[in-house]
Structures are given as structure tokens and as C-alpha cells.
Design an enzyme around this catalytic site. Structure first.
Site, PDB file in Angstrom:
ATOM      1  CB  CYS A  51     -52.729  -5.987  12.617  1.00 37.84           C
ATOM      2  SG  CYS A  51     -52.527  -7.330  11.434  1.00 37.84           S
TER       3      CYS A  51
ATOM      4  CG  HIS B  32     -48.761  -9.380  16.674  1.00 36.31           C
ATOM      5  ND1 HIS B  32     -47.876  -8.660  17.467  1.00 36.31           N
ATOM      6  CD2 HIS B  32     -48.940  -8.637  15.541  1.00 36.31           C
ATOM      7  CE1 HIS B  32     -47.541  -7.553  16.833  1.00 36.31           C
ATOM      8  NE2 HIS B  32     -48.167  -7.504  15.673  1.00 36.31           N
TER       9      HIS B  32
ATOM     10  CG  ASP C 172     -53.068 -10.084   9.295  1.00 36.44           C
ATOM     11  OD1 ASP C 172     -52.576  -9.094   8.720  1.00 36.44           O
ATOM     12  OD2 ASP C 172     -52.384 -10.891   9.956  1.00 36.44           O
TER      13      ASP C 172
ATOM     14  NE  ARG D 213     -42.399  -7.159  13.154  1.00 32.89           N
ATOM     15  CZ  ARG D 213     -43.720  -7.011  13.130  1.00 32.89           C
ATOM     16  NH1 ARG D 213     -44.365  -6.791  14.267  1.00 32.89           N
ATOM     17  NH2 ARG D 213     -44.397  -7.078  12.009  1.00 32.89           N
TER      18      ARG D 213
ATOM     19  CD  GLN E 170     -52.089  -4.922  15.922  1.00 35.09           C
ATOM     20  OE1 GLN E 170     -51.036  -4.532  15.433  1.00 35.09           O
ATOM     21  NE2 GLN E 170     -53.157  -4.133  16.021  1.00 35.09           N
TER      22      GLN E 170
ATOM     23  NE  ARG F  46     -49.107  -2.941  18.153  1.00 38.76           N
ATOM     24  CZ  ARG F  46     -48.121  -3.465  17.401  1.00 38.76           C
ATOM     25  NH1 ARG F  46     -48.187  -3.409  16.079  1.00 38.76           N
ATOM     26  NH2 ARG F  46     -47.097  -4.064  17.953  1.00 38.76           N
TER      27      ARG F  46
END
Length: 331
Positions: A272, A135, A231, A108, A138, A317
């Protein structure tokens, strides 16, 4: 499990077919049901997993750690100051070293090129926990949450509103197009996704029966939406752009008026996380003091409403990340 996923990297959904994604989603549902039923499989028994984090995380770190432990694997957290990634040692050399110690590697961080190099040289599966471009883990959780709420994906009207050229918009557009969503990116034209990526998404949508639409109109954009997603307006590393981004994106805030504009009482809201929906954090209070906004990309009214599925989404997740590890690394 399908042999075509065994040993594979998970860097971007561009590398995966609709069948691959549907398999991962079904595996996620199965693993979630088993966890809730107290069934333990040890599908990752005796596996060792490296978790490389250039960026801090709550959900990604915990999802990998708990998901791995649930299936019998151990994890080693490697923060940006714990290893010499790209400093004293090249990414390629680090990959070749870690690949000798670990059975799988999560990354990450910032540059997508870094996870690509890790994937090329590690010799073990590498999973993208987030980069500046994509991502993918996600998006699996997002799709799983939609399936739980609607029972299907193909034909759902999905709207992403806000910054349309960040890693989330990129990945949602690609993933949604692959599985047959009608994807709308609703943002200022200056923040639309790259044209090349849009063209790829359009090809996926043509094959899946979905569609891809770009619009700058926050009213027409959400009409008939089944899912509204947003987001944060300013990503990590872009904090100097707060004021400009606020002025640009105010019309795209997810508020009750936007929910009402869908004319759909069953519309769901996804994010998210973390979300700036109140002043109950240091950052939230600072934003209020500096810019006079107590709510940013989503209002507290919507965030706490029956439309909001953000904590189901956050839980998923763990289940989807576990599925990725099991499918690419399991017995």
C-alpha cells in the site's frame, strides 16, 4: 447507479455486500477507462468535499483531490491544526457543522470511533481514508489491481505477510473473504487479527466460496500464492517498537526466496506504500544506521521486479476513490 449506495457512508467493508463491492470495482474500471480516453462526465459537478487529515498522506490526499476535480467537485483540505475536531468542539458538533457546508466528508486519522461519529452526525456521506482499524478505500484499489492482472478474483490465493493485526490486514481479510479470495494471514501468532474479526471473515468466506487461514509459517504460508502483500512493520504512532518489531518480523520479509517459494512465476507483489525497500529516504537511512537493515518489509529486488504492481496499485487508489464518491454522492 444502485440506489442502495446513494447517500451511504464508506467506513468499513463490513457494511458492504459482495454485489456492492463488485459494483464499485466495475465503476472504477469504467472511470479509469474514461479518464485515459479523455472523457469527462462531471458526475460530481458543484459538489464540495471536506478532506480531514489527522495523519499526513500522499496517495489518499491526492486521490481524493484529483478524483473530485476530475468529476467537477471542489475540495477543502482540513489538517489537524486547521479545525477544532475533538479539542474545542466535539466530533459530533464538528460533523453537524461540516455537514451543512459540504456534500461529502473524508476522514483520515487514528481512532476508528471518530469516523463512525462523523458518519452518524454529518448527514452527508462520510468516507474512511484510514483509521487505526480499517483502510477500506485501499482495499478497493488492491482488488482492482488483482482483477487487472488475473481477470477475476474468486479463487485467487492471497497472502498477507507481516503485521497481521493492523488496519491493512484487517481490511484485506474482510474484503478478500467477501469477494471469494483464499486469504492467508502469515504472521507471528502474537500479531494475528482479533478473533472476533476472523470469525466474521470466515462467515463471509463461507458465503463467497473463499477461505481464511492464519499461519505463522512464512514458507508454507506462501505456497501456491497468486498475490503476496505486505505493509510497513511499524505503523504511525508505534515508532518506539521498531527494534522489537524488526526482530519479530524478519522471517516475514518479502524477498526473492519468498517469491520463489510460491512456485508461481505469475505471482504478483502488492504494497500500500510507502515502503522501506532501500536507504533513499531519511527514515530508511535512519533505520539502517540504528538497526543495520537497508531493506525492511520488502527487498529492493522484489520491489523493482516484474512481480511488483505497486505503482499500478497506487494509481488505482484514485480510480476507486472516485468510484466511491460518485456512487455515494453522484447525480
Amino acid at each position: 447507479m444502485p440506489k442502495n449506495l446513494s447517500g451511504r457512508n464508506f467506513l468499513t467493508l463490513l457494511d458492504f455486500s459482495r454485489e456492492d463491492i463488485e459494483y464499485l470495482l466495475q465503476l472504477s474500471h469504467d472511470l479509469k477507462q474514461k479518464k485515459r480516453s479523455g472523457i469527462k462526465d462531471d458526475l460530481l459537478e458543484n459538489k464540495n468535499i471536506a478532506l480531514i487529515f489527522e495523519k499526513p498522506s500522499t496517495r489518499t490526499r491526492c486521490a481524493f483531490a484529483v478524483g473530485a476535480a476530475d468529476e467537477g467537485a471542489s475540495t477543502e483540505y482540513l489538517g489537524k491544526n486547521d479545525i477544532q475536531l475533538g479539542k474545542k468542539e466535539s466530533v459530533a458538533d464538528t460533523a453537524r457543522v461540516l455537514g451543512r457546508y459540504f456534500d461529502g466528508i473524508q476522514f483520515r486519522g487514528f481512532e476508528h470511533e471518530t469516523v463512525e461519529i462523523l458518519g452518524e452526525y454529518a448527514g452527508v456521506p462520510v468516507w474512511n481514508g484510514l483509521t487505526d482499524k480499517y483502510h477500506p478505500t485501499q482495499i478497493l484499489a488492491d482488488l482492482m489491481t488483482m482483477e487487472e492482472n488475473f481477470g477475476y478474483l474468486e479463487g485467487l490465493n492471497f497472502v498477507y505477510t507481516g503485521d497481521g493485526r493492523n488496519n491493512m490486514a484487517n481490511s484485506l481479510m474482510i474484503g478478500g473473504a467477501i469477494v471469494g479470495l483464499n486469504v492467508t494471514i502469515c504472521s507471528p501468532e502474537s500479531l494475528w487479527p482479533e478473533e472476533e474479526l476472523v470469525k466474521k471473515a470466515e462467515k463471509f468466506a463461507e458465503a463467497s466460496g473463499g477461505s481464511v487461514t492464519l499461519t505463522a509459517d512464512p514458507v508454507a504460508g506462501v505456497e501456491d500464492a497468486d498475490v503476496i502483500y505486505t505493509d510497513v512493520w511499524v505503523s504511525m504512532g508505534e515508532e518506539d517498537q521498531f527494534e522489537d518489531r524488526i526482530n519479530l518480523l524478519k522471517p516475514y520479509q518479502v524477498n526473492q526466496e519468498m517469491i520463489d517459494n510460491t512456485d508461481n512465476p505469475d505471482v504478483i507483489f502488492l504494497h500500500c506504500l510507502p515502503a522501506y525497500h532501500n536507504r533513499e529516504t531519511e527514515n530508511g537511512e535512519k533505520i539502517y544506521q540504528d538497526y543495520g537493515m537497508s531493506e525492511m518489509e520488502v527487498t529492493d529486488e522484489v520491489f523493482e521486479s516484474e512481480h511488483s504492481k505497486v505503482f499500478d496499485q497506487a494509481e488505482n487508489r484514485m480510480h476507486t476513490i472516485k468510484a466511491v464518491m460518485v456512487a455515494t454522492l453522484g447525480k
